[in-house]
Design an enzyme around this catalytic site. Structure first.
Site, short mmCIF file in Angstrom:
data_model
loop_
_atom_site.label_atom_id
_atom_site.label_comp_id
_atom_site.label_asym_id
_atom_site.label_seq_id
_atom_site.Cartn_x
_atom_site.Cartn_y
_atom_site.Cartn_z
N THR A 12 0.79 -1.23 -0.13
CA THR A 12 0.00 -0.01 0.08
C THR A 12 0.98 1.23 -0.10
O THR A 12 0.51 2.22 -0.45
CB THR A 12 -1.02 -0.07 1.35
N SER A 58 1.10 -7.53 -0.99
CA SER A 58 2.02 -8.61 0.05
C SER A 58 1.27 -9.69 0.46
O SER A 58 1.59 -10.72 0.94
CB SER A 58 2.70 -7.85 1.13
N THR A 91 1.60 -4.25 4.26
CA THR A 91 1.47 -4.52 5.69
C THR A 91 1.00 -5.82 6.11
O THR A 91 1.13 -6.41 6.96
CB THR A 91 0.61 -3.50 6.37
N ASP A 92 0.50 -6.66 5.01
CA ASP A 92 -0.23 -7.61 5.43
C ASP A 92 0.62 -8.82 5.71
O ASP A 92 0.31 -9.67 6.52
CB ASP A 92 -0.86 -8.26 4.16
N1 ASP Z 1 -2.77 -5.71 0.89
C1 ASP Z 1 -1.39 -4.56 1.03
C2 ASP Z 1 -0.16 -5.45 1.15
O1 ASP Z 1 -0.02 -5.86 2.05
C3 ASP Z 1 -1.89 -4.01 2.28
C4 ASP Z 1 -1.02 -2.81 2.82
O2 ASP Z 1 0.46 -2.70 2.45
O3 ASP Z 1 -1.19 -2.07 3.68
O4 ASP Z 1 0.62 -5.22 0.19
#
Ligand code: ASP
Length: 330
Positions: A12, A58, A91-92
């Protein structure tokens, strides 16, 4: 002048809301890492360079992505002027990548992962501040003679083994599962070390070792009310000789307990050569080892981190005979 290398992997933090997308929607992993770095304040005495390793959401991370990241880290950390590395990540699964890198790293120079909850195109994007904090963390850690793997998000610096995504959409999304952050960000003074700022002893690196590994099949199963072990027996029945089920991580109830019906099925799996490790579905506190427990408990590691640790243990990495003990110590 020391150099910090910024490795982009997507997430993200590199997310973009495109024309025609519904309110609040965006695509992760679009902006190149050079664009993320442009205009960011660098710590004094440091210059920066960047490389795009992969560009993914991710949630879709694979073993091959990890191998590409490990290869990039090996290459950059071999350069004498590189004082540390920042990895921009989604973040995932950042907690899983941090855990993996923690086992592979020689611990000599700091590698700081960072992420964001809001896409780069959001008016209140958190990525730029998080990236600057990660760059500053590399400089602070290097100045203190500390290497290792860290995660810097939203004003907190976490050790790899503690960090986890704890909120699905709040900007302050990470915590330590009960463990304290290693340092706190102070807008005026930079990173202020908390009491337990610390680092591991130096190790031979395992970046090139990872490149040669094919991961064993390791799955996760939840213990819950009315569990009956059906999923475990289904997995055993589906296990193929060319990619057999080798490990199962149980997301236990409470402090590492398992429904008796699921426990019976797990014993069947163990009898068929499957290694079982216990984590917990509870957010804080982890599962401490107990002498009378049927299967090892993985302390404060999350279910996802436990899966990484068990996968590595099954691959028997050189110089890390006990991956779990290694991760839980230091
Ligand atoms: N779906 C995203 C990822 O993990 C979520 C994020 O980065 O906040 O790439």
């Amino acid at each position: 002048m020391q150099r910090v290398v910024v490795l982009g992997t997507g997430g993200t933090i590199a997310g973009v809301a495109q024309a025609g997308m519904a309110e609040g929607r965006y695509q992760a992993g679009v902006l190149p890492v050079d664009a993320l770095l442009a205009g960011r304040r660098l710590p004094e005495g440091w210059q920066a360079s960047a490389e795009q390793v992969v560009a993914i959401d991710s949630k879709d991370l694979t073993w091959a992505h990890w191998q590409a990241l490990a290869a990039a880290l090996a290459r950059h950390l071999a350069e004498p002027d590189v004082g540390g590395v920042v990895v921009t990540h989604g973040t995932d699964t950042v907690e899983e990548t941090a855990c993996l890198l923690d086992v592979l790293h020689d611990q000599r120079r700091p590698v700081v992962l960072t992420a964001a909850m809001r896409p780069a195109t959001a008016a209140d994007a958190d990525g730029p501040a998080n990236l600057e904090q990660a760059l500053a963390a590399v400089a602070s850690l290097a100045a203190a003679g500390l290497g290792g793997i860290w995660v810097a998000v939203h004003g907190r610096l976490w050790r790899a083994r503690d960090v986890r995504k704890a909120h699905s959409h709040a900007i302050d999304a990470f915590d330590g599962g009960g463990a304290a952050p290693a340092a706190l960000w102070d807008e005026a003074g930079g990173w202020q070390a908390a009491e337990n700022w610390g680092a591991r002893a130096e190790q031979p690196p395992l970046w090139h070792w990872l490149a040669r590994q094919t991961p064993p099949r390791v799955a996760c199963v939840f213990s819950h009310a009315d569990a009956d072990g059906w999923l475990v027996h289904a997995a055993l029945a589906a296990s193929q000789p060319d990619a057999p089920l080798k490990g199962l991580v149980v997301a236990c109830t409470g402090h590492g307990t398992v429904h008796e019906a699921l426990e019976a099925a797990l014993k069947d799996a163990q009898a068929q050569g499957v290694t079982i490790w216990r984590s917990t579905r509870v957010a804080r506190g982890g599962v401490m080892p107990a002498d009378d427990a049927p299967w090892p408990a993985t302390g404060g590691l999350t279910v996802g981190q436990t899966r990484v640790a068990l996968t590595l243990q099954l691959l028997a990495p050189p110089q890390r005979p006990d991956v779990l003990a290694y991760l839980m110590a230091g």
